[in-house]
Design a protein around this motif. Structure first.
Motif, PDB file in Angstrom:
ATOM      1  N   SER A  65     -17.170   2.477 -84.974  1.00  0.00           N
ATOM      2  CA  SER A  65     -17.307   3.829 -84.456  1.00  0.00           C
ATOM      3  C   SER A  65     -16.475   4.807 -85.268  1.00  0.00           C
ATOM      4  O   SER A  65     -16.941   5.878 -85.676  1.00  0.00           O
ATOM      5  CB  SER A  65     -16.892   3.822 -82.976  1.00  0.00           C
ATOM      6  OG  SER A  65     -16.454   5.077 -82.581  1.00  0.00           O
ATOM      7  N   PHE A  67     -24.813   4.428 -82.546  1.00  0.00           N
ATOM      8  CA  PHE A  67     -23.886   4.554 -83.686  1.00  0.00           C
ATOM      9  C   PHE A  67     -24.396   5.614 -84.645  1.00  0.00           C
ATOM     10  O   PHE A  67     -23.638   6.449 -85.143  1.00  0.00           O
ATOM     11  CB  PHE A  67     -23.739   3.207 -84.403  1.00  0.00           C
ATOM     12  CG  PHE A  67     -22.720   2.310 -83.731  1.00  0.00           C
ATOM     13  CD1 PHE A  67     -21.399   2.718 -83.622  1.00  0.00           C
ATOM     14  CD2 PHE A  67     -23.087   1.077 -83.211  1.00  0.00           C
ATOM     15  CE1 PHE A  67     -20.472   1.904 -83.012  1.00  0.00           C
ATOM     16  CE2 PHE A  67     -22.165   0.265 -82.589  1.00  0.00           C
ATOM     17  CZ  PHE A  67     -20.839   0.675 -82.486  1.00  0.00           C
ATOM     18  N   SER A  72     -23.593   8.832 -83.324  1.00  0.00           N
ATOM     19  CA  SER A  72     -22.190   9.158 -83.503  1.00  0.00           C
ATOM     20  C   SER A  72     -21.945   9.736 -84.890  1.00  0.00           C
ATOM     21  O   SER A  72     -21.187  10.699 -85.059  1.00  0.00           O
ATOM     22  CB  SER A  72     -21.319   7.905 -83.355  1.00  0.00           C
ATOM     23  OG  SER A  72     -21.419   7.411 -82.068  1.00  0.00           O
ATOM     24  N   LEU A 117     -20.092   2.854 -76.020  1.00  0.00           N
ATOM     25  CA  LEU A 117     -20.757   2.053 -77.042  1.00  0.00           C
ATOM     26  C   LEU A 117     -20.606   0.572 -76.753  1.00  0.00           C
ATOM     27  O   LEU A 117     -21.552  -0.207 -76.916  1.00  0.00           O
ATOM     28  CB  LEU A 117     -20.182   2.393 -78.422  1.00  0.00           C
ATOM     29  CG  LEU A 117     -20.587   3.779 -78.942  1.00  0.00           C
ATOM     30  CD1 LEU A 117     -19.815   4.122 -80.204  1.00  0.00           C
ATOM     31  CD2 LEU A 117     -22.077   3.807 -79.211  1.00  0.00           C
ATOM     32  N   VAL A 130     -16.023  -2.589 -81.928  1.00  0.00           N
ATOM     33  CA  VAL A 130     -16.802  -1.381 -81.703  1.00  0.00           C
ATOM     34  C   VAL A 130     -16.027  -0.174 -82.202  1.00  0.00           C
ATOM     35  O   VAL A 130     -16.554   0.695 -82.905  1.00  0.00           O
ATOM     36  CB  VAL A 130     -17.120  -1.230 -80.209  1.00  0.00           C
ATOM     37  CG1 VAL A 130     -17.809   0.093 -79.946  1.00  0.00           C
ATOM     38  CG2 VAL A 130     -17.973  -2.385 -79.748  1.00  0.00           C
ATOM     39  N   LYS A 161     -16.050   7.311 -75.791  1.00  0.00           N
ATOM     40  CA  LYS A 161     -17.247   6.922 -76.519  1.00  0.00           C
ATOM     41  C   LYS A 161     -17.211   5.429 -76.840  1.00  0.00           C
ATOM     42  O   LYS A 161     -18.239   4.742 -76.798  1.00  0.00           O
ATOM     43  CB  LYS A 161     -17.368   7.738 -77.813  1.00  0.00           C
ATOM     44  CG  LYS A 161     -18.750   7.642 -78.425  1.00  0.00           C
ATOM     45  CD  LYS A 161     -18.880   8.468 -79.665  1.00  0.00           C
ATOM     46  CE  LYS A 161     -19.090   9.936 -79.330  1.00  0.00           C
ATOM     47  NZ  LYS A 161     -19.181  10.753 -80.559  1.00  0.00           N
ATOM     48  N   ASP A 162     -15.996   4.933 -77.104  1.00  0.00           N
ATOM     49  CA  ASP A 162     -15.849   3.509 -77.363  1.00  0.00           C
ATOM     50  C   ASP A 162     -16.296   2.709 -76.142  1.00  0.00           C
ATOM     51  O   ASP A 162     -17.020   1.721 -76.262  1.00  0.00           O
ATOM     52  CB  ASP A 162     -14.390   3.207 -77.683  1.00  0.00           C
ATOM     53  CG  ASP A 162     -14.209   1.733 -77.973  1.00  0.00           C
ATOM     54  OD1 ASP A 162     -14.645   1.301 -79.050  1.00  0.00           O
ATOM     55  OD2 ASP A 162     -13.694   1.026 -77.070  1.00  0.00           O
TER      56      ASP A 162
END
Lengths: 98, 491, 482, 603
Positions: free
Chosen positions: D484, D409, D412, D394, D480, D390-391
């Protein structure tokens, strides 16, 4: 010329009879008149054109024979109709149509 | 004497090929009448039929023998071969239909006049042959009149109120037309200088005033249109076909009509070849379209099978008239195929009349006969399909060649009219087939069938024979080439 | 090549024997018919083999007589052979589908075999006359099959079918007359005098109209639902399976080659008719409450793809049309077989009265789902390659009109799956709890078709290898080759 | 291994063979054949592993050809397909094993396992094909398998309808894709993927954009992107292992795969990428909001899947197809884990409604433990796999569009929230159910454990995946990552706070915002809207068209020709009046008319 007038006259009378009279027998008579007039016309035209009399004669004779035969058959039919169903007028002949 | 010689000379084409056929037919008729005097009616009819059969065979042989030299394929233009012999094929068809008509037994005719009626049919067939061979307007006239007189008698032979009425009406109308015919003869022969042969007349007409010549010709065309039953001279047709005895109608609707079409065709081919008469050909085309439309449409709602066939006959004549001024040969071919099919249909109807006394002559009344009378029903079906012009049947070839001829002459629209007419025609022919096979018989008919089953059934083989001829001649050309179509039907 | 006349004579002979065998026993005709149909399939395979073996592009047989102009000829090439094989296969299926007929079985099977012979002749005819003769001859047995063995409204449907399609084909006859009188030869493909371009404009439509009626395209289709619904099962199978194919075959074989310029100007209109049929047929199928009617309308949609494919005039388009026709023959045959088999057991075709047949008759249900998936054009089954190629080539020829086609393809899925949903899925209706499953004969016939569907779906190349030579020639003649 | 490396077609052939065997063996032997069915995914996985680094050329053959034009079909294994094959192989293996326990009492098991094998074959065909035709065939076939498996319990009306809905909705995308194929065929003259991707940079901008968007339409249908997502929640009517395999890990990810496969086409169109980015972003946040209120455990997971797929599409739109693939892999692990876990829960608790569960951790320890691993991975909390992928997503989206990134975000945050909402309600607190739950058998728990291990560790596979795809490895972006993790923890905590004591607080909240709650519960009304705006009108239109156009106009016209002719015929026949004198004069009149015509024509 006289022959043509006569012919037209006879033909006209015949046609008139066929179209106006309601008795079948009269209509037959009218038809015979028309045939006769045509025969007159034949002879008249032939003499007018100066045609060979032999052929014209045999044609006229043939037409007469045919007319006679036709009259015989026609009368037979009329008689048969009158005998079987006692009908003699055209307005009585409306069964077959459609 | 010269006139008589001339007359005989004009009969020569017929005599040269057909005298034997005519003689055989006449002999059969005479023998039949003699037998009738001894009250043996079955023998009488059989003798007449035998004469017809012999005449059929002879004229067919006459037609087939010069086969090799006179055929031409489809890819070349359809040549016109109009010698006297050219009509032997159609003459054999005329005799064949007369044969079928007599062979059906004429059971619907009153018993005491059955043999004379058969003899009349035989004479009619001879008259038909003369009509075809005629090369002279006078011969044409006499033959037509003879045929007409016989026709009146045949219609009346059923001996019912309705048949009397139909016959009288036919007769009155026919008499007027005879008047027209005589007028026409008067104009043509009288003004033409006393010649009556087609060849001489054609030459003489050139000397006539165009108006007078046209008048004479149109008079003759009207007469012939009446004889073949084209619109608007058609009114007698449904009455006559419906009310004549079905067996006699078999000849009336087929051989007699085919011969008249043949005579008409010859007249056109021999007499009307000169320019001033082109409008006549156009008028005949209009008559053709009118006949096709009128006949087909009016037949749609008929309830009586005979009357329906009458109207359909008007339409069929329309198809013939398409070819008339274009291709005599294809017209004769069509007339032949039509005649065989029409005769077969009426012979089958004659069979139903006798086998099912309760049948009222209606289309609906035929329900269930497909199961109970398989052969006659099948024959009727085949003849109707042939009349529709379905492939595998003779009728297809008749229509195809007429329409092809029209198309080749730049009259494709005329073919389209004819083709659409054929489509409409299945609307009523199909209804008959539907009744025969798809509808259950009503209870009353089933009952009668059980009662009648013990009685001897009438002849079914004539209709089967007609149907076989239709199918065989319909299929054979596919196997052995299209020229066979001509070989089989006309030359 | 005697295999070609044999293809016509074998069913004809079977037809005659079937009629007479009925006197012996009521079950004899069906045995005769089955033997004849299987023999016919054998002959068809023999024709295929001899064509592959000689690596020739076509087989030919000319009937007796030395006048080459006037003889009949039979020709089999890549356009004919797939349809001949299809006809032979469906012939067997049709006999199987009418296995339990008790009403006049002799005549029924005779008509069925006669129909097969006539259709074979259409596909094999080498001259225009024979083609037309066979084309019309097909109507006769079909008319009697519908009228004699059909359902409630058969009397009307039979006549309507006959007259409607007859009307179309007489116009075709007028076209054939126009062709013959110009090119002066009846041999198909032998074009001596070229037909003037101006003539071709109307000539094409004259020739095509009968074929478009037969296919049928919107709006000339209304004879089809009536005929299909009323026809007996075997009749429906033959009608949908092979009779409709005559139209597509005729277009490719007759109408387009004789009037190529006419075709080129008519192609957009024809494609439009095809596209309209795709969407319209699907929408109509969606609206039906009668299962057989639904299948009937689906034929309109499927044949729309064929018309579209032909309209492209390209080699791949032609191939797509052939694939589409073979596929539709198999799928529609299977569908009608299933619907017929169901009707035989339930005496209804009302969709609303079914439901849950997957539970009560699992085999029938399974095959129905398979047929529905094939009908909606699932890849791996026979419908897909034809539709794919039709869209690919159609896009090349007619561009974004294919959006409508795509929408039609979507609707195809909608009505097929709706039918599955309402007939096979769901809780079983109490009305049919004791329904027996599909009969073994029908199951065997269905398996035959299913195998065909899978084989064509996986390897459409086998059909296209057959069509390749002739399609290459035909497409090149249109300028769309290469 | 070389066997698999040089014969990738085995990945298709073996499953087909397996399917045939299972199907033919039927009900009686399914006890044995169900284990045999494992062979299918195992082969797929082996081919994938063998092909990871192989450079074997494509095996292609002409599918059909006419007049020299040929459409090729072919398969080959490269990095991208190897990854997909391994995902398919591993997840399918786990699902088959799990199903042995899960489906133990179903009498149609043979059909089930056969379909799973067919699905495996189709999926392998899809990912390995070198031609768009083969890809499309696989694409449609997985859809068909999905249809048949969703409708596996077809007696249930809802299952049957859901199956149909799934097929039809994805088919909407598929017909778009078909048009895309047609466009590419016209533009490049080929359907070979290598040829098309090679030609892609040279395509006209409009063509490239249209082609990309049409392909995306197919991808959006398969991958349930807004507005074609509506089928996926309903698809939960199928057996839960099917949901894990098809509707979480593999088939729904095919859309992502397709775009990755056809990347050069998308690369050629900025506009298309923007559309993909925003559709993905919107889908991610939209589905996440809906997932927060669902009460059916599988529906939550379904919306979660939609949302996660949205993340992947956003990454694709941002140009980072490597990140998308990475997330696809990790998502396949943790989502199939969650699905199988939910299956285990449903198996144990005999319900799907999370309001009727609670405190299950006590009865189902293995299930609970593995579930929590999956939930943490889903929420994106380090060091589990979801965090890393996911990082990557993003970071790439932030690079392309900060606005989209901020939306993601938020998504998330919601992801963590709903993940732990379900966890709290199902495994903790007091039991609200009626039945006593029990732990599932070994055949079900073992796959859970395997998948849990994968879900936990796959995050470290980022670099090898990137390498296999031929891309630069991503460098973890700490900024990020920090944000996150923060939002994830925030979501986690708020969920625990809200639900740790059962439903009380939450229901009060939902009453206060009842309108919003209803909107979310109904998936923002998209479903109803589609039903009302598209489906019902089409069906009504079809019905009306049939009645008015087909029957009343066209057919009536046809019949009208018939009745009209009969009417005219009746009229004409009535002219035959039967009056003798009229008939007689008709002959004369006929002559006069004829003469008139002749004179008129000859004038």
């Amino acid at each position: 010329m006289t022959a043509l007038v006569l012919c037209s006259l006879v033909f006209g009378v015949g046609l008139y009879v066929v179209l106006t009279r309601r008795e079948i027998i009269a209509i037959l008579a009218g038809v015979e008149l028309m045939l006769g007039s045509a025969n007159i016309l034949l002879v008249a035209l032939a003499s007018f054109a100066g045609a060979d009399g032999g052929v014209i004669g045999s044609v006229a004779l043939a037409v007469l024979v045919v007319a006679a035969a036709e009259a015989a058959v026609g009368l037979a039919l009329v008689v048969s109709l009158a005998r079987r169903s006692k009908r003699s007028r055209v307005e009585e002949l409306l069964e077959v149509k459609g | 004497m010269t006139a008589l010689a001339q007359l005989l000379e004009s009969l020569r084409p017929m005599l040269s090929i057909g005298w034997l056929a005519a003689a055989l037919a006449g002999a059969g008729a005479l023998a039949g009448l003699v037998a009738d005097m001894f009250d043996s009616r079955k023998t009488g009819i059989a003798l007449v039929a035998l004469g017809m059969a012999a005449a059929t065979v002879v004229s067919l042989a006459a037609a087939l023998l010069p086969l090799e030299t006179q055929i031409s394929g489809i890819s070349s233009t359809f040549a016109v071969v109009l010698t006297g012999a050219g009509f032997a094929g159609l003459a054999s068809v005329v005799y064949f239909t007369a044969f079928l008509s007599c062979a059906s037994g004429l059971g619907t005719v009153r018993e005491n006049i059955r043999v004379p009626v058969a003899a009349l049919i035989a004479v009619g067939a001879v008259a038909g042959q003369v009509l075809l061979g005629a090369d002279d307007v006078l011969v044409l006239f006499v033959a037509l009149e003879l045929m007409a007189l016989i026709a009146y008698a045949l219609v009346a032979a059923a001996g019912t109120n309705r048949s009397d009425e139909a016959a009288i009406r036919y007769f009155v109308q026919g008499s007027v037309v005879t008047g027209l015919a005589v007028l026409g003869l008067a104009v043509l022969i009288g003004l033409g200088g006393g010649v009556s042969g087609y060849g001489e007349l054609t030459a003489a007409i050139g000397l006539l005033a165009p108006g007078a010549a046209l008048l004479g010709v149109v008079l003759l065309v009207s007469v012939l249109a009446f004889k073949v039953g084209a619109f608007p001279f058609h009114s007698w047709v449904p009455d006559a076909y419906e009310n004549a005895p079905a067996g006699a109608a078999a000849f009336l609707s087929s051989g007699a009509k085919a011969a008249a079409i043949g005579g008409f065709t010859v007249l056109f081919a021999r007499l009307l070849t000169v320019d001033p008469f082109l409008p006549v050909a156009a008028a005949v085309r209009i008559m053709a379209v009118a006949s096709i439309l009128f006949g087909n449409l009016a037949a749609l709602r008929q309830t009586s099978v005979g009357r329906m066939l009458g109207y359909s006959g008007i339409a069929q004549v329309g198809y013939a008239l398409i070819g008339l001024a274009i291709s005599p040969r294809d017209t004769l071919l069509f007339a032949s195929t039509y005649a065989v099919a029409a005769a077969t249909a009426f012979v089958a109807l004659e069979y139903f009349r006798l086998a099912e006394p309760g049948w009222d002559g209606s289309v609906a009344g035929l329900a269930g006969y497909g199961k109970t009378h398989r052969i006659a029903a099948l024959s009727l079906t085949i003849s109707l399909l042939s009349l529709t012009g379905m492939p595998l049947m003779a009728g297809f070839w008749g229509k195809f060649f007429v329409f092809y001829a029209a198309g080749s002459s730049g009259l494709l629209w005329l073919s389209v009219v004819g083709l659409i007419g054929s489509v409409i025609s299945f609307g009523y022919y199909g209804r008959v087939i539907r009744s025969l096979y798809f509808d259950a018989a009503s209870a009353a008919i089933v009952d009668q069938d059980e009662q009648g089953s013990s009685a001897s059934l009438p002849n079914v083989w004539p209709s089967a024979l007609g149907a076989s001829v239709i199918v065989l001649t319909g299929i054979a050309p596919l196997l052995w080439g299209l020229q066979l179509v001509y070989a089989l039907f006309s030359l | 090549m005697l295999t070609l006349p044999a293809l016509i004579l074998v069913p004809l002979a079977g037809s005659l024997i079937a009629v007479f065998s009925a006197r012996r026993s009521a079950t004899a005709p069906r045995v005769v018919a089955l033997i004849a149909a299987v023999a016919e399939a054998g002959v068809a395979v023999a024709a295929l083999v001899s064509m592959l073996a000689t690596s020739g592009e076509r087989l030919m047989w000319v009937s007796g007589g030395n006048n080459a102009v006037a003889t009949s000829r039979l020709v089999a090439d890549g356009l004919s052979i797939p349809l001949v094989l299809l006809t032979a296969l469906l012939g067997i299926v049709a006999v199987a589908a009418s296995w339990r007929i008790t009403d006049r079985p002799g005549t029924h099977h005779a008509l069925l075999l006669g129909l097969e012979a006539a259709v074979m002749t259409v596909f094999l005819a080498g001259d225009l006359i024979l083609f037309y003769v066979a084309w019309e001859a097909v109507l006769i047995p079909m008319f009697f099959l519908i009228g004699g063995w059909g359902h409630e409204n058969r009397r009307h449907a039979a006549l309507k079918f006959f007259i409607y399609t007859f009307a179309g084909s007489v116009l075709m006859l007028a076209g054939i007359i126009a062709v013959v009188m110009t090119v002066r030869s009846i041999t198909i493909g032998e074009i001596g005098n070229a037909i003037p371009a101006s003539t071709q404009m109307w000539l094409f439509w004259l020739l095509a109209i009968g074929m478009l009626v037969k296919i049928p395209v919107f709006p000339l289709h209304t004879w089809l639902p009536d005929a299909h619904v009323e026809a007996p099962t075997a009749g429906s199978i033959m009608l949908a399976g092979v009779l409709l194919k005559m139209g597509g075959y005729g277009l490719m074989r007759i109408a387009i080659p004789y009037a190529p310029q006419g075709f080129q100007s008519a192609a957009p209109v024809m494609a439009g008719l095809g596209i309209a049929s795709i969407v319209y047929g699907a929408l109509m199928a969606l609206a039906q409450t009668d299962l057989k009617r639904l299948v009937a309308y689906s034929s309109v949609a499927h044949m729309g793809f064929v018309v579209l494919a032909i309209s492209t005039g390209t080699a791949l388009g032609y191939a797509a049309a052939m694939l589409g026709m073979v596929s539709h023959g198999l799928v529609a045959g299977l569908m009608f077989l299933l619907v017929g088999s169901l009707y035989e057991r339930t005496h209804t075709r009302e969709i609303a009265r079914f439901g849950g047949l997957g539970v009560t008759t699992p085999r029938w249900g399974g095959i129905f789902v398979f047929a529905a998936l094939a009908s909606l054009g699932l890849p791996g089954l026979s419908g897909f390659p034809g539709e794919l190629l039709a869209v690919l080539e159609g896009f090349g020829a007619f561009g974004w009109w294919m959006i409508i086609v795509a929408f039609g393809a979507l609707l195809g899925a909608v009505y097929n799956l709706t039918a599955v949903r309402r007939v096979v899925h769901g809780e079983p209706s109490t009305e049919w709890t004791h329904l027996s499953d599909i009969a073994p004969v029908d199951l065997a016939a269905a398996s035959l078709l299913a195998i065909g569907i899978v084989v064509i779906g996986v390897t459409p190349g086998v059909v296209m290898r057959l069509t390749d030579p002739v399609v290459t020639v035909l497409a090149r003649a249109l300028g769309g080759g290469s | 291994m070389t066997l698999f490396a040089s014969n990738p077609w085995l990945a298709v052939a073996v499953p087909v063979f397996v399917a045939l065997v299972v199907a033919v063996a039927g009900k009686r032997l399914v006890g044995m054949t169900q284990w045999f069915a494992v062979l299918a995914p195992v082969t797929a996985g082996m081919v994938g592993i063998a092909g990871w680094n192989s450079t074997a050329g494509p095996q292609s053959t002409s599918w059909l050809s006419q007049a020299g034009t040929s459409i090729e079909t072919g398969i080959a294994v490269d990095g991208l397909s190897a990854i997909m094959l391994i995902v398919v192989g591993v997840v399918a293996t786990m699902v088959v094993v799990f199903s042995v326990g899960y489906m133990a009492h179903d009498e149609s098991r043979a059909r089930y396992f056969a379909l799973l094998a067919i699905f495996t074959a189709a999926m392998c065909l899809l990912v390995m094909s070198t031609s768009l035709v083969t890809l499309f065939i696989g694409w449609e076939l997985v859809g068909a398998c999905s249809y048949l498996l969703i409708g596996f319990w077809y007696r249930k009306a809802s299952a049957a309808s859901a199956a149909m809905k799934a097929f039809l909705t994805t088919r909407v995308g598929d017909v778009g894709m078909l048009l895309g194929l047609a466009l590419l065929w016209k533009a490049t003259g080929s359907l070979d993927i290598a040829v098309i991707t090679g030609a892609a940079p040279g395509l006209a901008a409009g063509t490239a954009t249209l082609a990309a968007l049409l392909l995306f339409m197919g991808a959006a249908g398969k991958s349930a992107q807004f507005p074609l997502h509506i089928w996926l929640p309903d698809a939960m009517e199928g057996p839960t292992p099917v949901s894990a395999l098809i509707h979480a890990a593999t088939m729904v990810a095919a859309g992502v795969f397709l775009i990755a496969r056809m990347w050069p086409v998308f690369d050629a169109s900025e506009a298309a990428r923007t559309v993909v980015l925003w559709i993905g972003t919107f889908t991610a946040i939209f589905a996440a909001t809906v997932a927060c209120v669902q009460t059916d455990i599988k529906k939550v997971l379904a919306y979660s899947t939609i949302s996660q797929l949205g993340f992947m599409f956003a990454a694709l739109g941002a140009g980072a197809w490597g990140a998308a693939m990475f997330h696809l892999v990790t998502h396949a692990a943790f989502k199939s884990l969650l699905f199988l876990g939910s299956g285990s829960v449903i198996h144990g608790a005999k319900t799907q409604d999370i309001r009727e569960m609670g405190g299950l951790a006590r009865f189902m320890p293995v299930t609970a433990a593995t579930w929590i691993v999956g939930a943490v991975a889903l929420a994106g909390i380090p060091p589990l796999s979801g965090f890393f992928s996911k990082d990557a997503v993003l970071a790439s989206v932030l690079h392309a569009s900060p606005l989209a990134a901020s939306v993601l975000f938020a998504a998330s945050l919601l992801t963590a929230f709903y993940a732990f909402r379900v966890t709290s309600l199902v495994f903790f607190g007091k039991g609200r159910g009626t039945t006593v739950a029990h732990e599932s058998p070994l055949s079900m728990t073992a796959p859970l454990v395997v998948l849990a291990v994968l879900a936990a560790t796959l995050g470290f596979m980022g670099d090898p995946i990137m390498t296999a795809l031929g891309l630069e490895p991503e460098i973890l972006s700490f900024a990020v990552a920090g944000v996150s993790v923060m939002v994830a923890v925030l979501g986690l905590c708020s969920a625990c706070a809200l639900y740790v004591n059962g439903l009380g607080q939450a229901s009060r909240l939902s009453e206060r915002f009842s309108a919003l709650h209803r909107l979310l519960l109904g998936g923002w009304g998209v479903d109803a809207l589609v039903q009302r705006v598209f489906i019902a009108p089409v069906i009504r239109f079809a019905g009306a068209l049939y009645v008015w156009l087909d029957r009343l106009i066209i057919d009536r016209a046809v019949e009208g020709v018939g009745t009209g002719s009969q009417f005219i015929g009746r009229f004409m026949a009535n002219l035959q009046s039967g009056e003798t004198d009229v008939y007689a004069s008709l002959a004369a009149v006929g002559f006069i008319v004829l003469m008139g015509i002749v004179l008129w024509i000859g004038r």
